[in-house]
Design a protein around this motif. Sequence first.
Motif, PDB file in Angstrom:
ATOM      1  N   PHE A   1       0.840  -1.198   0.000  1.00 25.37           N
ATOM      2  CA  PHE A   1       0.000   0.000   0.000  1.00 25.37           C
ATOM      3  C   PHE A   1       0.878   1.253   0.000  1.00 25.37           C
ATOM      4  O   PHE A   1       1.767   1.393   0.835  1.00 25.37           O
ATOM      5  N   ASP A   2       0.645   2.139  -0.954  1.00 30.74           N
ATOM      6  CA  ASP A   2       1.418   3.382  -1.074  1.00 30.74           C
ATOM      7  C   ASP A   2       0.479   4.553  -0.831  1.00 30.74           C
ATOM      8  O   ASP A   2      -0.299   4.936  -1.704  1.00 30.74           O
ATOM      9  N   GLN A   3       0.580   5.159   0.341  1.00 31.22           N
ATOM     10  CA  GLN A   3      -0.354   6.218   0.704  1.00 31.22           C
ATOM     11  C   GLN A   3      -0.190   7.468  -0.158  1.00 31.22           C
ATOM     12  O   GLN A   3      -1.153   8.187  -0.430  1.00 31.22           O
ATOM     13  N   THR A   4       1.016   7.735  -0.617  1.00 30.69           N
ATOM     14  CA  THR A   4       1.247   8.918  -1.441  1.00 30.69           C
ATOM     15  C   THR A   4       0.637   8.763  -2.830  1.00 30.69           C
ATOM     16  O   THR A   4       0.100   9.722  -3.401  1.00 30.69           O
ATOM     17  N   ALA A   5       0.694   7.555  -3.371  1.00 30.11           N
ATOM     18  CA  ALA A   5       0.149   7.320  -4.715  1.00 30.11           C
ATOM     19  C   ALA A   5      -1.338   7.587  -4.785  1.00 30.11           C
ATOM     20  O   ALA A   5      -1.875   7.844  -5.861  1.00 30.11           O
ATOM     21  N   GLY A   6      -2.014   7.555  -3.629  1.00 31.37           N
ATOM     22  CA  GLY A   6      -3.458   7.720  -3.615  1.00 31.37           C
ATOM     23  C   GLY A   6      -3.945   9.053  -4.132  1.00 31.37           C
ATOM     24  O   GLY A   6      -5.050   9.141  -4.670  1.00 31.37           O
ATOM     25  N   ILE A   7      -3.162  10.122  -3.971  1.00 34.73           N
ATOM     26  CA  ILE A   7      -3.597  11.438  -4.452  1.00 34.73           C
ATOM     27  C   ILE A   7      -2.798  11.902  -5.663  1.00 34.73           C
ATOM     28  O   ILE A   7      -3.027  12.994  -6.168  1.00 34.73           O
ATOM     29  N   LEU A   8      -1.870  11.056  -6.132  1.00 40.77           N
ATOM     30  CA  LEU A   8      -1.081  11.384  -7.310  1.00 40.77           C
ATOM     31  C   LEU A   8      -1.576  10.568  -8.498  1.00 40.77           C
ATOM     32  O   LEU A   8      -2.592   9.893  -8.422  1.00 40.77           O
ATOM     33  N   THR A   9      -0.892  10.655  -9.605  1.00 44.66           N
ATOM     34  CA  THR A   9      -1.249   9.890 -10.787  1.00 44.66           C
ATOM     35  C   THR A   9      -0.093   9.004 -11.212  1.00 44.66           C
ATOM     36  O   THR A   9       1.075   9.294 -10.943  1.00 44.66           O
ATOM     37  N   ASP A  10      -0.457   7.906 -11.878  1.00 39.28           N
ATOM     38  CA  ASP A  10       0.511   7.022 -12.533  1.00 39.28           C
ATOM     39  C   ASP A  10       1.487   6.350 -11.573  1.00 39.28           C
ATOM     40  O   ASP A  10       2.625   6.051 -11.933  1.00 39.28           O
ATOM     41  N   LEU A  11       1.031   6.103 -10.348  1.00 43.64           N
ATOM     42  CA  LEU A  11       1.809   5.349  -9.372  1.00 43.64           C
ATOM     43  C   LEU A  11       0.930   4.237  -8.799  1.00 43.64           C
ATOM     44  O   LEU A  11      -0.230   4.489  -8.452  1.00 43.64           O
ATOM     45  N   PRO A  12       1.449   2.999  -8.669  1.00 48.41           N
ATOM     46  CA  PRO A  12       0.644   1.917  -8.099  1.00 48.41           C
ATOM     47  C   PRO A  12       0.239   2.235  -6.662  1.00 48.41           C
ATOM     48  O   PRO A  12       1.065   2.641  -5.849  1.00 48.41           O
ATOM     49  N   ILE A  13      -1.044   2.042  -6.364  1.00 50.11           N
ATOM     50  CA  ILE A  13      -1.575   2.390  -5.056  1.00 50.11           C
ATOM     51  C   ILE A  13      -1.499   1.212  -4.096  1.00 50.11           C
ATOM     52  O   ILE A  13      -1.144   1.362  -2.928  1.00 50.11           O
ATOM     53  N   VAL A  14      -1.841   0.030  -4.574  1.00 46.83           N
ATOM     54  CA  VAL A  14      -1.893  -1.154  -3.729  1.00 46.83           C
ATOM     55  C   VAL A  14      -1.844  -2.380  -4.632  1.00 46.83           C
ATOM     56  O   VAL A  14      -2.202  -2.312  -5.811  1.00 46.83           O
ATOM     57  N   ALA A  15      -1.359  -3.488  -4.102  1.00 44.55           N
ATOM     58  CA  ALA A  15      -1.349  -4.754  -4.839  1.00 44.55           C
ATOM     59  C   ALA A  15      -2.530  -5.596  -4.382  1.00 44.55           C
ATOM     60  O   ALA A  15      -2.687  -5.859  -3.191  1.00 44.55           O
ATOM     61  N   LEU A  16      -3.368  -6.019  -5.343  1.00 43.71           N
ATOM     62  CA  LEU A  16      -4.593  -6.757  -5.042  1.00 43.71           C
ATOM     63  C   LEU A  16      -4.570  -8.116  -5.735  1.00 43.71           C
ATOM     64  O   LEU A  16      -4.778  -8.207  -6.952  1.00 43.71           O
ATOM     65  N   PRO A  17      -4.325  -9.200  -5.004  1.00 38.55           N
ATOM     66  CA  PRO A  17      -4.385 -10.529  -5.611  1.00 38.55           C
ATOM     67  C   PRO A  17      -5.843 -10.975  -5.756  1.00 38.55           C
ATOM     68  O   PRO A  17      -6.600 -10.992  -4.782  1.00 38.55           O
ATOM     69  N   VAL A  18      -6.246 -11.319  -6.981  1.00 36.24           N
ATOM     70  CA  VAL A  18      -7.624 -11.713  -7.242  1.00 36.24           C
ATOM     71  C   VAL A  18      -7.649 -12.923  -8.175  1.00 36.24           C
ATOM     72  O   VAL A  18      -6.648 -13.289  -8.782  1.00 36.24           O
ATOM     73  N   ARG A  19      -8.831 -13.504  -8.281  1.00 40.71           N
ATOM     74  CA  ARG A  19      -9.108 -14.521  -9.288  1.00 40.71           C
ATOM     75  C   ARG A  19     -10.469 -14.197  -9.901  1.00 40.71           C
ATOM     76  O   ARG A  19     -11.259 -13.453  -9.327  1.00 40.71           O
ATOM     77  N   ILE A  20     -10.744 -14.758 -11.088  1.00 38.55           N
ATOM     78  CA  ILE A  20     -12.017 -14.534 -11.758  1.00 38.55           C
ATOM     79  C   ILE A  20     -12.767 -15.854 -11.800  1.00 38.55           C
ATOM     80  O   ILE A  20     -12.253 -16.855 -12.321  1.00 38.55           O
ATOM     81  N   HIS A  21     -13.961 -15.857 -11.235  1.00 39.50           N
ATOM     82  CA  HIS A  21     -14.805 -17.052 -11.189  1.00 39.50           C
ATOM     83  C   HIS A  21     -15.725 -17.041 -12.403  1.00 39.50           C
ATOM     84  O   HIS A  21     -16.588 -16.179 -12.530  1.00 39.50           O
ATOM     85  N   LEU A  22     -15.546 -18.010 -13.317  1.00 40.77           N
ATOM     86  CA  LEU A  22     -16.408 -18.165 -14.475  1.00 40.77           C
ATOM     87  C   LEU A  22     -17.524 -19.131 -14.108  1.00 40.77           C
ATOM     88  O   LEU A  22     -17.260 -20.267 -13.696  1.00 40.77           O
ATOM     89  N   GLU A  23     -18.782 -18.702 -14.291  1.00 42.17           N
ATOM     90  CA  GLU A  23     -19.908 -19.515 -13.836  1.00 42.17           C
ATOM     91  C   GLU A  23     -20.897 -19.794 -14.960  1.00 42.17           C
ATOM     92  O   GLU A  23     -21.352 -18.885 -15.654  1.00 42.17           O
ATOM     93  N   ASN A  24     -21.183 -21.086 -15.114  1.00 41.83           N
ATOM     94  CA  ASN A  24     -22.130 -21.605 -16.082  1.00 41.83           C
ATOM     95  C   ASN A  24     -22.325 -23.083 -15.734  1.00 41.83           C
ATOM     96  O   ASN A  24     -21.375 -23.746 -15.294  1.00 41.83           O
ATOM     97  N   PRO A  25     -23.527 -23.640 -15.889  1.00 43.86           N
ATOM     98  CA  PRO A  25     -23.736 -25.045 -15.502  1.00 43.86           C
ATOM     99  C   PRO A  25     -22.754 -26.015 -16.142  1.00 43.86           C
ATOM    100  O   PRO A  25     -22.340 -26.989 -15.506  1.00 43.86           O
TER     101      PRO A  25
END
Length: 313
Positions: free
Chosen positions: A161-185
């Motif tokens: 988490f980069d608190q300074t990037a939050g009010i600036l531009t073009d700087l990573p704010i936080v790293a978010l690990p995610v996955r995408i759930h594809l749903e269909n029978p």
Amino acid sequence: MLQLPSRAGLATVSALTALGAFVSMGTATAAETTLNGEWAPFTRCPVDAPAMLAADGLEKTPQCVVSTSAGGTIKLGETTVVTGKTDLQLGIVQNADGTSRVVAPSSGALVADPATVPGGLLGLMCPSDMPVITAICKTLDTSSLNRITATMESVGAPYAFDQTAGILTDLPIVALPVRIHLENPLLGSKCYIGTAANPVLLRPENRNYPEFGMSFFQSDGTLEEAGEMSRINLTGATQNDSTFAVPAATGCGLNLGLINAAVNAKTGLPSAAGHNSLTLNNTRTSLTGLNAPGTVVPDAGRVLAENWHSAVK
């Protein structure tokens, strides 16, 4: 050191608030929790998490962050999906040395509306030179089984988490690990793009400066110029990340893998960094905390939690 010691000092912590990143439920709070007044957006802040409760208000200062977007787009390989509403909520423990710790709700920091994949299964895996997939494709043309949804889910705690990037531009704010759930029978219940061991790692950045606003309120959320709580609001930023890689889909098909190859071939997965992108439009981000945490040392975390609970309707 960034804390909330005064109204003037509050302006500096606006850096924490531009977190409008992707998308389930909180540790101390439920998704359906309704809060009064200025507390209203912070429905899943993990105020009862041990790290938040232990914040003393001097060496460690507790705060709540929420960031939402009404919609945007995500491109994974050769497939682009229009996203719905996303909601990110975090606890932040600000350390006296200027670093911070992210405290996520125990079931995940992100909640997202399901998005419909264009073309459904026909678009995702047809045509195919695999006989079993070809047979499935022939049944889908006018079938309700064609519809497929994609939902972004947390698959690990946010970090960097980069608190300074939050009010600036073009700087990573936080790293978010995610996955995408594809749903269909026909895909089964365990079809995912990304895993805990190999997630899609998002690092959103502001592309424009957000507009700044501030309010003050009583412990239960009632607006009050002399209130003990404060809330910073940043609105209107577009956020983007085009640096992440996307792994292959796994677990797709009722036998947990039968359709993997077709999904990956048609979608263009795995997809290296530089070929994927995320855009979130009109993000709205708020941060709240005690105006003078130093006056309640060593109980700032406990007081914040009590205030949150006093606002529950």
